[in-house]
Design an enzyme around this catalytic site. Structure first.
Site, mmCIF file in Angstrom:
data_model
loop_
_atom_site.group_PDB
_atom_site.id
_atom_site.type_symbol
_atom_site.label_atom_id
_atom_site.label_comp_id
_atom_site.label_asym_id
_atom_site.label_seq_id
_atom_site.Cartn_x
_atom_site.Cartn_y
_atom_site.Cartn_z
ATOM 1 N N SER A 17 -42.493 -72.931 17.275
ATOM 2 C CA SER A 17 -43.074 -71.762 17.940
ATOM 3 C C SER A 17 -43.902 -72.247 19.116
ATOM 4 O O SER A 17 -44.352 -73.402 19.146
ATOM 5 C CB SER A 17 -43.974 -70.997 16.962
ATOM 6 N N TYR A 45 -50.735 -69.797 10.855
ATOM 7 C CA TYR A 45 -49.372 -69.844 11.386
ATOM 8 C C TYR A 45 -49.222 -70.997 12.372
ATOM 9 O O TYR A 45 -48.250 -71.759 12.310
ATOM 10 C CB TYR A 45 -49.049 -68.516 12.061
#
Length: 258
Positions: free
Chosen positions: A142, A155
């Site tokens: 990501s 995250y």
């Protein structure tokens, strides 16, 4: 032979029953791969399997909790006993919103189990068979792996780990003909995004969607199919000179934001 053909290749795709994973499953099957869809929800896996088969592709759905090492090994061993595994896509993952004060121990454990341990379990389960004939591993990282994003503490931590796992595996298995890369998307328009907005901003869905879209300099969210096309290239023979590299697909977010 057509460019980016996956004819004769077998691909294992975790989280392949929805969102980006679904797009990768369909794209790979369309390019000739035999697709093995690993999903916690067996109904999702079977639904995409049937859809791919209806279009003339080859697919098999498997129920699998990637956070469970014994279960993951059992599923992947069963696949490899019937056909060699050429491609592993570590796409399964879960999200969390919150800074460190808004992240409980339970939140940390939950994200670790899926986003880090799940990737580890799948690579570990595939690597021994790949050592015999080579292969390609592609991890879904990501932009949060490399840049700070507000309220994404847990995250970001897990996706940072995915990125460094990519580098480590690429380095350790060069001699076996195993390539390992990662993709780092920015915000991609998936059912997860729609459900998140609906749950947290009832009555403001359109306004919030537009606001989130504009956080990408290009002015919109990515499409799952766009990520799938990048994954196709990286797992094809045309990308055989690429390993140990992360590929942002972010609408300019990393370089152009701010």
């Amino acid at each position: 032979m057509k460019l980016f053909s996956l004819e004769g290749k077998n691909a294992v795709i975790t989280g392949g029953g929805s969102g980006i994973g679904e797009a990768i499953s369909k794209t790979f099957a369309g390019q000739g791969a035999v697709v093995h869809i690993l999903e916690l929800d067996s109904n999702k896996a079977k639904s995409i399997e049937e859809e791919i088969k209806s279009l003339g592709g080859k697919a098999f759905g498997h129920q699998c909790d990637v956070s469970n090492q014994e279960e993951t090994k059992k599923v992947i061993n069963a696949i490899s006993e019937k056909s060699k595994i050429d491609i592993l896509i570590n796409n399964a993952g879960i999200a969390h919103v919150g800074n460190i004060e808004g992240t409980t121990e339970a939140d940390m454990d939950r994200l670790y189990q899926v986003n880090i341990k799940g990737v580890y379990n799948c690579i570990l389960s595939c690597i021994e068979t790949m050592k015999n004939h080579g292969g390609t591993i592609l991890n879904m990282a990501s932009i949060a792996s490399t840049v700070g994003i507000s309220d994404r503490f847990a995250y970001s931590m897990t996706k940072g780990a995915v990125l460094t796992m990519t580098y480590s595996v690429a380095k350790d298995y060069l001699e076996y003909g195993i390539r390992c890369n990662s993709i780092s998307p920015a915000r991609v328009h998936t059912p997860f995004v729609d459900n998140f907005i609906k749950k947290n901003y009832p009555g403001e869905e359109n306004e919030v969607f537009q606001k989130l879209s504009k956080t990408q300099p290009i002015g919109r969210m990515g499409k799952p199919e766009e990520v799938a096309h990048l994954a196709l290239y990286l797992c094809s023979d045309e990308a055989s000179f690429i390993t140990g590299t992360d590929f942002p697909i972010d609408g300019g977010y990393i370089k152009l934001n701010g």
